[in-house]
Design a protein around this motif. Sequence first.
Motif, short mmCIF file in Angstrom:
data_model
loop_
_atom_site.label_atom_id
_atom_site.label_comp_id
_atom_site.label_asym_id
_atom_site.label_seq_id
_atom_site.Cartn_x
_atom_site.Cartn_y
_atom_site.Cartn_z
N ASN A 30 0.80 -1.27 -0.02
CA ASN A 30 -0.03 -0.18 0.12
C ASN A 30 0.73 1.43 -0.13
N ILE A 31 0.96 1.80 -1.11
CA ILE A 31 2.05 2.81 -1.24
C ILE A 31 1.06 3.90 -1.55
N PRO A 32 1.05 5.20 -0.68
CA PRO A 32 0.26 6.27 -1.03
C PRO A 32 1.05 7.21 -2.11
N LYS A 33 0.24 7.83 -2.98
CA LYS A 33 0.68 8.75 -4.25
C LYS A 33 1.56 10.04 -3.74
N GLY A 34 2.37 10.31 -4.41
CA GLY A 34 2.79 11.67 -4.67
C GLY A 34 3.45 12.10 -3.27
N THR A 35 4.12 11.09 -2.45
CA THR A 35 4.76 11.78 -1.21
C THR A 35 6.18 11.99 -1.38
N LYS A 36 6.76 11.09 -2.26
CA LYS A 36 8.30 11.30 -2.00
C LYS A 36 9.02 11.75 -3.22
N LYS A 37 10.35 11.88 -3.01
CA LYS A 37 11.00 12.91 -4.10
C LYS A 37 11.56 12.10 -5.32
N SER A 39 11.77 7.53 -7.27
CA SER A 39 11.07 6.16 -7.05
C SER A 39 11.93 5.30 -6.19
N VAL A 40 12.69 5.77 -5.62
CA VAL A 40 13.57 4.82 -4.45
C VAL A 40 13.31 5.42 -3.13
N ASP A 41 12.75 6.65 -3.10
CA ASP A 41 12.64 7.27 -1.40
C ASP A 41 11.08 6.82 -1.21
N LEU A 42 10.89 5.57 -0.59
CA LEU A 42 9.70 4.93 -0.55
C LEU A 42 9.18 5.27 0.95
N VAL A 43 7.82 5.20 0.61
CA VAL A 43 6.96 5.40 1.81
C VAL A 43 5.67 4.58 1.74
N THR A 44 5.37 3.91 2.81
CA THR A 44 4.07 2.90 2.55
C THR A 44 2.92 3.83 3.53
N GLU A 45 1.57 3.18 3.40
CA GLU A 45 0.37 3.52 4.36
C GLU A 45 0.98 3.29 5.53
N ALA A 46 1.89 2.03 5.72
CA ALA A 46 2.25 1.57 7.18
C ALA A 46 3.07 2.69 8.06
N ASP A 47 3.81 3.36 7.24
CA ASP A 47 4.84 4.18 7.86
C ASP A 47 3.71 5.36 8.40
N GLN A 48 2.91 5.93 7.48
CA GLN A 48 2.14 6.89 7.99
C GLN A 48 1.05 6.45 9.18
N ALA A 49 0.75 5.40 9.02
CA ALA A 49 -0.38 4.69 10.15
C ALA A 49 0.49 4.58 11.54
N VAL A 50 1.74 4.15 11.40
CA VAL A 50 2.47 3.67 12.69
C VAL A 50 2.82 5.13 13.19
N GLU A 51 3.23 6.17 12.35
CA GLU A 51 3.60 7.53 12.85
C GLU A 51 2.52 8.23 13.57
N LYS A 52 1.12 7.97 12.96
CA LYS A 52 0.00 8.63 13.68
C LYS A 52 -0.33 8.04 15.04
N MET A 53 -0.37 6.77 15.19
CA MET A 53 -0.49 5.83 16.45
C MET A 53 0.74 6.43 17.44
N VAL A 54 1.91 6.50 17.04
CA VAL A 54 2.96 6.83 18.02
C VAL A 54 2.35 8.24 18.44
N ASN A 55 2.27 9.03 17.57
CA ASN A 55 1.95 10.58 17.81
C ASN A 55 0.71 10.64 18.88
N THR A 56 -0.18 9.84 18.43
CA THR A 56 -1.48 9.94 19.44
C THR A 56 -0.80 9.27 20.85
N ARG A 57 -0.33 8.06 20.99
CA ARG A 57 0.21 7.49 22.05
C ARG A 57 1.13 8.63 23.11
N LEU A 58 2.08 9.30 22.38
CA LEU A 58 2.80 9.94 22.96
C LEU A 58 2.22 11.29 23.48
N ARG A 59 1.21 11.80 22.75
CA ARG A 59 0.50 12.96 23.10
C ARG A 59 -0.22 12.95 24.27
#
Length: 313
Positions: A30-37, A39-59
């Motif tokens: 699951n690779i979201p569109k238009g996020t990185k600079k 074709s080798v600078d990868l980001v997945t939906e998991a990167d975003q979902a995990v960061e969101k969870m971590v941010n919520t817990r730490l907040r």
Amino acid sequence: SDIDLQGVHDTLIAVAFEAGRMILAADPNNIPKGTKKNSVDLVTEADQAVEKMVNTRLREAYPACAFVGEETYVAGETKVTDAPTFIVDPIDGTTNFVHGFPHACISLGFAIGRRPAVGVVYNPFLDTLYTAIKGQGAYMERNAVLNKGTANSNKLKLPLAGRGDVQEAPALRGLGTSLVGIEWGADRDGANYDLKVGVFQRLAAAKAEAAAASSPPNAMVHSLRSLGSAALNLCAVAAGQLDCYWEGGCYAWDVCAGWCILSEAGGFVASGNPGDWDPELDSRVYLAVRGAPSGARELVEEFWSVIGDKGIL
Ligand code: IPD
């Protein structure tokens, strides 16, 4: 500061295990569109979902603390200030994650006054946890989740300074007897790329008999390793598995947690503003070395003479 670092450390471990479960369950395709600079600078939906969870817990747990994360960083806007700040890479080693190469982690750092104070790095694929609190040593725990709450759990928590019952690494000698971590990064063109590849060549090549005085010498290291996670590279140096690790192009979230773990394991970072860390002044060039600065001076000098130029990026 009146923040209880042990409490931060315990919270970060709980968050790391929750992130680990998410990462293991996630679909790396699951690779979201238009996020990185590129074709080798990868980001997945998991990167975003995990960061969101971590941010919520730490907040929830630390509402007064600042938060900097790879996926919500805005170039030129996001700053690391002197305030107590969580510095987070939700998946360090995203390329490995996408390819199923089991060498990726969550990297959770906590900085006060722009200095790493707590580091938690967890590789859920190998269930290996690295932790440190400033002034209290660094630890590695294998089968971290598997053994939670069992008699094994303390036994497997190995102090990285002095290395406990981990096999003692031989004394650090010159670069020529070293196993050196390097990374390709996502910048694959231009002057920085040429410089980087030139460094790899000089590190690997046999020593020339009579190199021209003007060109940097070769090192012929034992070998080079490119494992795909800056945080795990720092932990590998902390554990004495790599002798050093060099990269031009790291960001705060790649190094904050690993920096704490490495320095508490008795190693050090010889660049990235030498000996100390202020992300605002960061050259983003990192040479991490195992062992104390006093015993490693020669290796560091040799490294700089071989690479010829510290000024990448
Ligand atoms: C990357 C990895 C890679 C390193 C890059 C990092 P990411 O982090 O650590 O090994 O070469 O500099 O950006 O993108 O997987 O979180």
